[in-house]
Every structure is written in C-alpha cells, then in structure tokens.
Design an enzyme around this catalytic site. Structure first.
Site, PDB file in Angstrom:
ATOM      1  N   HIS A 186      -9.651  -3.937  10.272  1.00 52.07           N
ATOM      2  CA  HIS A 186      -9.633  -4.137   8.403  1.00 52.07           C
ATOM      3  C   HIS A 186     -10.061  -5.121   7.750  1.00 52.07           C
ATOM      4  O   HIS A 186     -10.408  -4.949   6.345  1.00 52.07           O
ATOM      5  CB  HIS A 186      -7.865  -3.530   8.072  1.00 52.07           C
ATOM      6  CG  HIS A 186      -7.513  -2.199   8.110  1.00 52.07           C
ATOM      7  ND1 HIS A 186      -8.534  -0.945   7.630  1.00 52.07           N
ATOM      8  CD2 HIS A 186      -6.453  -1.380   8.404  1.00 52.07           C
ATOM      9  CE1 HIS A 186      -7.982  -0.039   7.761  1.00 52.07           C
ATOM     10  NE2 HIS A 186      -6.939   0.019   8.048  1.00 52.07           N
TER      11      HIS A 186
ATOM     12  N   GLU B 290      -2.489  -4.438   7.047  1.00 47.31           N
ATOM     13  CA  GLU B 290      -3.381  -4.907   7.252  1.00 47.31           C
ATOM     14  C   GLU B 290      -3.227  -5.975   6.235  1.00 47.31           C
ATOM     15  O   GLU B 290      -4.443  -6.877   5.789  1.00 47.31           O
ATOM     16  CB  GLU B 290      -4.725  -4.015   7.545  1.00 47.31           C
ATOM     17  CG  GLU B 290      -5.530  -3.664   5.591  1.00 47.31           C
ATOM     18  CD  GLU B 290      -5.125  -2.392   5.613  1.00 47.31           C
ATOM     19  OE1 GLU B 290      -3.832  -1.704   5.955  1.00 47.31           O
ATOM     20  OE2 GLU B 290      -5.744  -1.429   4.498  1.00 47.31           O
ATOM     21  N   ASN B 291      -2.286  -6.192   5.892  1.00 47.56           N
ATOM     22  CA  ASN B 291      -2.656  -7.706   4.057  1.00 47.56           C
ATOM     23  C   ASN B 291      -3.455  -8.644   4.914  1.00 47.56           C
ATOM     24  O   ASN B 291      -3.041  -9.481   5.940  1.00 47.56           O
ATOM     25  CB  ASN B 291      -1.172  -7.851   4.073  1.00 47.56           C
ATOM     26  CG  ASN B 291      -0.420  -6.975   3.815  1.00 47.56           C
ATOM     27  OD1 ASN B 291      -0.175  -5.914   3.090  1.00 47.56           O
ATOM     28  ND2 ASN B 291       0.791  -7.161   5.108  1.00 47.56           N
TER      29      ASN B 291
ATOM     30  N   GLY C 114       2.720   2.097  10.928  1.00 46.83           N
ATOM     31  CA  GLY C 114       2.726   1.308  12.107  1.00 46.83           C
ATOM     32  C   GLY C 114       2.997  -0.279  11.993  1.00 46.83           C
ATOM     33  O   GLY C 114       3.352  -0.808  12.727  1.00 46.83           O
ATOM     34  N   ALA C 115       1.983  -0.410  10.975  1.00 44.03           N
ATOM     35  CA  ALA C 115       1.509  -1.910  10.442  1.00 44.03           C
ATOM     36  C   ALA C 115       0.562  -1.654   8.779  1.00 44.03           C
ATOM     37  O   ALA C 115      -0.145  -0.885   8.514  1.00 44.03           O
ATOM     38  CB  ALA C 115       0.580  -2.249  11.147  1.00 44.03           C
TER      39      ALA C 115
ATOM     40  N   GLU D  29      -9.635   3.704   6.210  1.00 45.19           N
ATOM     41  CA  GLU D  29      -9.224   4.515   7.242  1.00 45.19           C
ATOM     42  C   GLU D  29     -10.029   4.563   8.146  1.00 45.19           C
ATOM     43  O   GLU D  29      -9.545   4.852   9.763  1.00 45.19           O
ATOM     44  CB  GLU D  29      -7.531   4.808   6.783  1.00 45.19           C
ATOM     45  CG  GLU D  29      -7.042   4.667   6.184  1.00 45.19           C
ATOM     46  CD  GLU D  29      -6.490   3.544   6.868  1.00 45.19           C
ATOM     47  OE1 GLU D  29      -6.563   3.085   7.819  1.00 45.19           O
ATOM     48  OE2 GLU D  29      -5.608   2.338   6.231  1.00 45.19           O
TER      49      GLU D  29
ATOM     50  N   HIS E 278      -6.935  -2.223  15.442  1.00 45.53           N
ATOM     51  CA  HIS E 278      -7.194  -2.137  14.500  1.00 45.53           C
ATOM     52  C   HIS E 278      -6.625  -2.839  12.578  1.00 45.53           C
ATOM     53  O   HIS E 278      -8.025  -2.689  11.417  1.00 45.53           O
ATOM     54  CB  HIS E 278      -5.800  -0.467  13.679  1.00 45.53           C
ATOM     55  CG  HIS E 278      -6.404   0.437  12.969  1.00 45.53           C
ATOM     56  ND1 HIS E 278      -7.170   1.868  12.948  1.00 45.53           N
ATOM     57  CD2 HIS E 278      -6.238   0.210  11.705  1.00 45.53           C
ATOM     58  CE1 HIS E 278      -7.104   1.536  11.475  1.00 45.53           C
ATOM     59  NE2 HIS E 278      -6.421   1.008  10.510  1.00 45.53           N
ATOM     60  N   GLU E 279      -5.317  -3.056  12.830  1.00 45.51           N
ATOM     61  CA  GLU E 279      -5.638  -4.058  11.402  1.00 45.51           C
ATOM     62  C   GLU E 279      -6.065  -5.115  11.556  1.00 45.51           C
ATOM     63  O   GLU E 279      -6.196  -5.721  10.637  1.00 45.51           O
ATOM     64  CB  GLU E 279      -3.672  -4.323  11.409  1.00 45.51           C
ATOM     65  CG  GLU E 279      -3.106  -3.073  11.608  1.00 45.51           C
ATOM     66  CD  GLU E 279      -3.526  -2.486  10.938  1.00 45.51           C
ATOM     67  OE1 GLU E 279      -3.533  -1.990   9.781  1.00 45.51           O
ATOM     68  OE2 GLU E 279      -2.634  -0.626  10.939  1.00 45.51           O
TER      69      GLU E 279
ATOM     70  N   GLU F 283       1.034  -1.635  -0.308  1.00 41.85           N
ATOM     71  CA  GLU F 283      -0.044  -0.103   0.012  1.00 41.85           C
ATOM     72  C   GLU F 283       0.860   1.085  -0.052  1.00 41.85           C
ATOM     73  O   GLU F 283       1.446   0.950   0.799  1.00 41.85           O
ATOM     74  CB  GLU F 283      -0.738  -0.311   1.120  1.00 41.85           C
ATOM     75  CG  GLU F 283      -1.959   1.364   0.882  1.00 41.85           C
ATOM     76  CD  GLU F 283      -2.784   0.945   2.232  1.00 41.85           C
ATOM     77  OE1 GLU F 283      -2.812   0.643   2.881  1.00 41.85           O
ATOM     78  OE2 GLU F 283      -3.436   2.143   2.442  1.00 41.85           O
TER      79      GLU F 283
HETATM   80 ZN   LIG Z   1      -5.659   1.518   8.788  1.00 40.56          ZN
END
Ligand SMILES: [Zn+2]
Length: 883
Positions: free
Chosen positions: A308, A271-272, A268-269, A327, A304-305, A127
C-alpha cells in the site's frame, strides 16, 4: 455515536474540496480518559468555486475546547461547533492558520475507530472516517497534507511513542514524569493514513538496503515477551520490500518502517504511512502457536500493507468510491507476491476458492454491489469481498487482456503520472489504455455492473471440416438497482487439448491469431471457429480463471476426467474435478430432499484416486484437488430453495465415500508424508503437511475407529500447531469420546494464549451438530471470551454464523435468533463488528420457505430495533429491500 440514518453519498455528486490543508501540526497528550488534542491546520482555498466558500470540518462525537484563527480566539458568533461538525461561515478567503483543541476519551472508545486503547496501548484507526473522531478536519481522502505529530505521555505508562514518518526529536518534559516525541512525515497524505501509538512495547529491529542503496530501519513492536514470535513477519516484510523492487520497481521512501501489533482491532491491518498497525493475529507466529495457514496469511497481510505504500499511500483514492483503486490493486499485488514466493497454481486455486465462497455469494444476494459502487450510506460496509477480491480480478484481467509487458508499462505510467495524487479508477485504467493503444471503455463496465457474469460455452467438432466451433453466450443476472446489464469484455484463456494431452495449435478460420491463448468475448453471443483441428479436442476454457465468471460448458463427465488427468493448465485440472464433484453434490442434495437414493460416481472417485497417485503433482495441489466444494458454494450453485441440511448431508456423504474408496492410498500417503526433523514453515513443507492432513481428514470422515485413533494419536504426538489443529479439526466433526478429551486437553495447554484459544472457540462453533448452538451460547460466558475483543467475537460468533451453515440455518430459527440478540447487544459498542455479523443473514432469499421466513423475521427484528447504528441499519435495509 450517530444514530440517525445517514444520507446517501453518491459518486456523481463528487465535488473537489473548497479548502485544502497544507500542513497539520498535532499535539496529543495521552491520557486514558481525557486526552487533549491540539491541531494547527494551515488551510487555503482550493480556488475551485467562484463564490467565497464556508469552511466545514467533519467531526464525530467531538468536544471543542478552544478555537483560534491566525492566533486569535474566534468569537462564538463566527462559528458553530456540534459533535459532528465545525462550521465557520465566513472564513478569510486566503491562507490561514486554524488552531483547534478537542478532548477525547480513549478508554471509552469501544468502536475502535479514532484514538482508543487496546489493553494498555494507545493506538488509532482512521480509515475510513476515524480521524474526525480525533479532531475536526476535512476528513476526505482528496485532502492531502504534511503532518507533524507531537505525542506526550507518562513515561512509565507509554515509554514508546510513535507516529507516521521520521522521528525528529524526543525527550523528557521538564519538571514532570512525562516525555514526548515529535514525528514528521514529509509525504502529503490523507487523514485516513494518520496513526499514532503509545505504550509499553517490545521491539524487534532489522535493516533493509533498498535497490538504490538507502538503509531503512525496520521495527516491529509487540507486547513484551512476544518478540520471538515476530521473526517470521519481519522476514516476510523484507521479502515483500525486495519483491516490490523487482516486480514493480517500487522502492521504500522513508528512513524507517514500523509495524505495531495490537490485540483489539476491527480489521486485519492498516497501512498508515510508515506506521502500519496490525491485528496481532497477523503478526505473531511460531511453530507451536501458528498453523501453516497462519504463516501464509501473515506473509500475505504484511506484504499487502507494505505494498500500500505505493498503491494507496503515494497514490491514494480521490474519494471512497475509488476504494478498489487501492484495495483491488493491492490484493492483486499481494496475490502475485504469494504466487512468486510459494506456488503459482496453488495460490491461484486458493484465491479462486476464496472468491467463490465470499464474493460470488455476495454478488448473488441483496448486498451485491459494483466493484466501484455508485452510492453508499455507510462506507464501512463497503470493505467487502467485491471491492477487494473481485477488484483484484479486474486488475488481473487487464494483464490477461494486454499481456504482462504492457501491463507493467501501464503500472509504471500510473506510478509516474499520479504519484502524490488522489486518483480515480478512470485515471488508473487510462494508463493501460495509453500504453497499449487499446480502447478500454467497455472494460469499465466491470467497475460499474454488479453480479457474476455467466458464460455458457458450447463446443462442437466437425471431423470432416477439421474445425472446432465454440459458441459463447454471456449474461449477467440482475442485482439491486441494476435490472439489466450490458455485455462485458470477458478475456477467456482457452486451449483445445488433443488426445495425447497436448495443446493443439489455435488458429481461427478467419485468419486471426489467438494472442497468448486468449479469446476476448465482447458481445452477448459470439462464435469462434478454429481451423485445422486435426483431431477431436476437449476444450479447456477460462484457464487460470482468466475471468471471474461462472462458466458452464458442454463437457461430459469423460471430458472432465480427461482434463483432470491431462490439462496442461493446473487450475483447470483442479477445476475439472470440482465441476464433477459439484454436479454430483447438486444431484445428491436434490435426491436427499426428495428422499431418493444418492447417485454414486465411481468415475469421480477414480479421478481423485489418479490425482492422488500422480507423483508428479505437488502435494498442496493434490490436497486442494481432494477438497470438495464448500457448503456455501454448493448453496450458491443451487441458487434457490436451499436446504442447508441436505447440502451438508450430500457433502458429508461424498467425503465419507472418498475416504472409504481411497482408504488404502490415503493411509499410504499419510504414512509416507510423515516429516522427520524440525518444523519449517516453507511452502514445500507446508504442502506436504497439507496433503497428509487432507488424507487424515478424509479417513476420519468415514468414522472408522482406526481413522479416529490415528487422529487422536496425531493430536497427542504433534510437535507443531498445524498437525495438532488438523487432527483436532478432523476429530471435531465426529461425535466420539476422543473429541471431548482432545478439546479439553487443547484448552488446558493453551489457556494463556488468546490467539490459540480463538482456534478452540472456532472449532466448537463449527461442529455441525444440534448441540452446537447451546455450546456457543455457553462459551460467550467463558472466561476466554469477551464481546469487547473483535478477534474473540469473530472466532466464536462469526465462525458460527459464517462457517457452520447447517447449525446457523437451523430449521427452528434459533441460530438466527442468537445472531439477532448478539448483533443488537454489540451494535451500541462496536457497530462495524455488528454490521459484519448481521450480514451473515444476507442470503436469506436463497433458503427454502421455512428458513426463509424465519431469517426474514430475524432481519426485521433488527430493522425495527431502536437506535440502530448507520452501519447495521444500512445492511438490514439493503438485505430486506425489494428490488
Ligand atoms: Zn488493503
């Protein structure tokens, strides 16, 4: 590397893709410098256009080795391949198979976008547009395909091979020292959600039973030896999975969910699908290495991830203009999760503080943009506080406007109507309009108009008529490209608070009822008259921060102190104290610039003292109530001609005044809140530590020897990182011998742990003293520092530019010079990181003339440097633009 100025991409130019990809078979043979990537795509025309469409695939710094169409090599005259594009002018207008072979160099990939190496680990970040750095592809979120990924690597170098989905098979490659794994993801996904990982990783495993009884394997992969530090993240993951089932009815869908922690990561991270890749900062935690804030962040980011998976992955964005769709919505969901896990009031105050510090400041400067921008040059620059945090506020406003029940119905409809699709903001909002039969046309302005709405509230009580009149006027300041705005829908949660502190009944004089205590302002000016108001009330407005606005109300200092003591809404109790403090800080900043004596506000000090003494309040809330507005927030309130030294001086003086005035109670609380027993990261324990450390911080602000030695003792005696860091942080603001001793000791203790050394770097970068800049420069040569690792750069240099307003904004401009040098040195290697850093200069127009001139000159030096990346070029052009 693209060096030319990118052409603008406009929302209104959106066209559906000419070609869709049904399946992707990737075969990646990992090698540190030359990794062959074979991609086999099944393509078919989308059937949208009448004319035969050429096939144009995106690339970025790619090197084509071979190309086959339906199994036969394509003659060179039938295609054109450049590093950033593969064009087949006349492809067959039917389903066909395209085989593309490219070679990428993971070790040379310092941008950390596409396939790269973090230490000895191979990983990807796709991303927003990183997949095109792996293979040629229609790299846009509305092309969703089913992926099968075969990864091959040296067994010794990468015993663990991971990709999205479920593992199909794995084994040795006969006659070699290599092995392979094949992963299949049955859910169609856009290319930005693709991921693969290869390396020598340790694994922590757990299981989760979903609400329908399916067993899911959970794995967190980390560097060998760090397994124990993943246990909190694993626990947070399981809580998040359960919460999404109860709060939103969303269940996990694959057989396995994996997280990989890597140390070199721009974000930060990520979400794949089924394979989240994390900055290790947001996974690794133990009481000795992480603070309560770290634990809280880990919980929030893991959640959060994970969230997603539904809001972002199952339903993705049609195009990058819709970024807030995934987001803003997912930030809202993680904030709600944290509120349920911890304390709703404390979470809300924390979120609003973050919004004001980052988003309101962004919204007030040249980088202001709507939650859904209409145009961008470089999408990487739109991963902003506006898209994320303000985006979350818009979702929250829908809930305020429609009520919790209709909100949930709207979410359910969204999930059922758009599952498997690439959706738009309109489609999202339409779901809420449909379930509630509400016209949300005007609400859409929140997505298209930038700037923080300012609402002025004027209330007056008529004792004879027993009525309360509330006049509300809204305006939205001009922002780049948007000189004038239309009035928005502003949902204001209100109450009239009576003498006893009770909420009086709300009844409008025209007979309307005020549903759920929310007044909805839709015009520029509107008046609401409340009838049967038995006594003179104090208005409590925008309760819970129901709308992300700047509110000014005609409340006296007495009214604010009354609300601070009595408001049933904890957010507004906190807000009343913040408003009192802000008023004083603005006055005293002006006084300091005019060499006038500072104003004292014993009323504020008494109100703070009363809050501290109120045993019914939760400790974390009291800690937040005692925390003064930050320098960036005060600067934004002042708005123009800002002198950061004066802001700092006013705030430091008030902190010291609070510490002196409340010294007795602060010492008492400090002692009373001492924990016995082992460290626990739960919210209640963390809240007690937070209040205790806030007391310490205010006491140390007085610079009294007794307080300094208390901090030095806490530093030494602490059995957890929270207390040790809090003591060091308090000491770091004082020019005392104890500071240097503690900083040296800290480094000696933790030199081997980069994430802890980051804290040490940040503390030194944020010391508000003239020697800090030289110290920061010197630290860039320290063996603990590396320009190649984004966490190190953020810990030292971004911290200096963003969290040390005083020294970054030195009147001699040396702080700006340092940032310019760093940006120009970083840009060729990691443009995303460089762009983030240069945006620290975004609010230059707010500064007083001497600094303003120096900051502008600094931006111009960047703007005229040769070969700027599109990322940095875009930020400086917008920062300097005239409108
Ligand atoms: Zn996100």
């Amino acid at each position: 590397m693209r060096t030319e100025e990118a052409r603008p991409v406009r929302l209104k130019d959106y066209r559906p893709p000419d070609w869709l990809v049904e399946t992707v078979e990737l075969d990646v043979s990992l090698d540190s410098t030359a990794t062959p990537v074979r991609a086999a795509l099944t393509l078919r025309p989308n059937g949208s256009g009448a004319a035969p469409a050429p096939l144009v695939l995106d690339g970025d710094a790619l090197n084509l080795r071979a190309l086959k169409l339906d199994g036969a090599a394509l003659p060179p005259e039938q295609f054109v391949a450049t590093p950033d594009r593969l064009t087949i002018a006349q492809p067959p207008q039917r389903r066909f198979r395209l085989e593309i072979e490219t070679v990428v160099d993971p070790s040379a990939n310092t941008q950390l976008s596409g396939l790269y190496r973090s230490g000895a680990i191979y990983c990807t970040q796709c991303e927003a547009e990183g997949f095109r750095r792996i293979t040629y592809f229609p790299d846009r979120p509305d092309v969703m395909a089913v992926y099968t990924t075969r990864i091959e690597a040296e067994k010794a170098e990468a015993p663990v091979l991971l990709a999205n989905g479920n593992l199909v098979r794995s084994g040795d490659v006969p006659g070699t020292t290599r092995h392979f794994a094949v992963w299949h993801d049955p859910f169609p996904k856009p290319s930005y959600l693709f991921a693969l990982v290869g390396g020598n990783l340790a694994c922590v495993e757990d299981r989760f039973r979903t609400m329908s009884g399916r067993e899911v394997t959970l794995r967190i992969y980390v560097e060998q030896g760090k397994e124990r530090r993943c246990l909190y993240a694993m626990d947070a993951l399981k809580r998040a999975m359960r919460w999404d089932e109860t709060a939103f009815g969303r269940e996990y869908d694959l057989d396995i969910f994996m997280i990989v922690a890597v140390s070199d990561f721009n974000m930060g991270a990520m979400e794949n699908k089924g394979l989240n890749i994390f900055n290790d900062k947001y996974i690794l935690a133990s009481s000795e290495t992480a603070t309560d804030t770290d634990f809280e962040r880990i919980e929030a980011v893991v959640a959060h991830e994970y969230f997603h998976n539904w809001t972002g992955n199952r339903i993705t964005c049609r195009d990058w203009f819709q970024l807030c769709l995934k987001e803003g919505l997912t930030v809202f969901r993680d904030q709600e999760f944290s509120a349920d896990q911890r304390s709703r009031a404390v979470e809300r105050i924390g979120d609003v503080r973050g919004l004001r510090t980052h988003q309101f400041v962004e919204d007030a400067g040249p980088l202001a943009h709507p939650v859904r921008p209409a145009v961008y040059h470089e999408i990487n620059n739109f991963y902003t506080a506006t898209v994320y945090e303000k985006g979350a506020e818009l979702v929250r406003m829908l809930r305020v406007l429609l009520g919790a029940e209709n909100f949930r119905k709207g979410m359910d409809l969204y999930f059922s109507r758009h599952d498997g699709q690439a959706a738009t903001v309109e489609q999202f909002v339409q779901c809420f309009a449909d379930v509630s039969s509400t016209d949300l046309t005007q609400f859409m302005l929140w997505y298209s108009q930038a700037g923080t709405p300012e609402v002025v509230a004027t209330g007056s009580y008529d004792a004879r008529a027993k009525s309360y009149r509330l006049e509300l006027a809204q305006s939205i300041p001009p922002t780049p490209g948007q000189p004038s705005k239309q009035p928005m829908v502003v949902p204001l949660a209100v109450s009239l608070v009576g003498r006893e502190g009770r909420d009086l009944p709300l009844k409008l004089d025209d007979g309307r009822t005020v549903e759920r205590g929310v007044l909805t302002l839709t015009k520029s000016v509107e008046t609401f008259v409340f009838a049967d108001v038995a006594e003179q009330p104090v208005a409590s407005l925008n309760r819970g921060f129901s709308a992300p606005i700047k509110l000014s109300a005609n409340l006296s200092a007495d009214d604010l102190r009354f609300l601070a003591a009595h408001d049933a809404d904890p957010f507004n109790r906190w807000q009343a104290l913040q408003t009192l403090a802000t008023r004083l800080l603005l006055d005293n900043t002006a006084a300091s610039r005019a060499s006038r004596p500072a104003r004292h506000d014993p009323g504020l000090l008494d109100a703070l003292g009363a809050t501290l003494a109120d045993g019914a309040l939760e400790p974390a809330f009291v800690a937040l109530a005692l925390t003064l507005p930050g320098e960036a927030e005060i600067a934004r309130e002042i708005g123009h001609d800002v002198d950061p030294d004066a802001v700092f001086a006013a705030r430091a003086a008030l902190r010291a005044a609070v510490g002196e005035y409340l010294a007795g109670p602060l010492f008492d609380h400090y002692r009373r809140l001492s924990e016995s027993g082992p460290y626990r990261p739960d919210a209640a324990s963390a809240g007690r530590r937070m209040l205790r450390n806030t007391c310490l911080d205010l006491l140390v602000a007085t610079q009294q020897p007794e307080a300094i030695s208390l901090a030095a003792r806490q530093y030494q005696a602490a059995d957890n990182m929270t207390d040790r860091m809090a003591a060091l942080s308090a000491l770091s603001l004082c020019d005392v011998p104890e500071r240097a001793a503690a900083l040296d000791d800290f480094y000696a203790r933790y030199a081997d742990d980069p994430l802890i050394v980051d804290k040490w770097l940040t503390l030194q970068a944020t010391v508000p003293e003239p020697a800090t800049l030289d110290r920061v420069r010197a630290l860039t040569s320290h063996r603990a520092f590396s320009f190649a690792n984004p966490n190190r750069v953020r810990a030292l240099i971004h911290a200096f530019a963003l969290a040390n307003q005083k020294e970054f904004n030195r009147a001699d401009g040396a702080g700006y010079d340092f940032i310019v040098e760093t940006v120009l040195a970083l840009d060729p290697k990691n443009p995303q990181l460089a762009a983030r850093l240069v945006s620290a200069l975004k609010n230059w127009r707010m500064l007083e003339p001497v600094r303003r001139e120096r900051a502008e000159a600094a931006l111009r030096r960047v703007a005229t440097a040769p070969s700027l990346s599109p990322d940095v070029g875009d930020i400086v052009r917008r920062a300097l633009a005239k409108d």
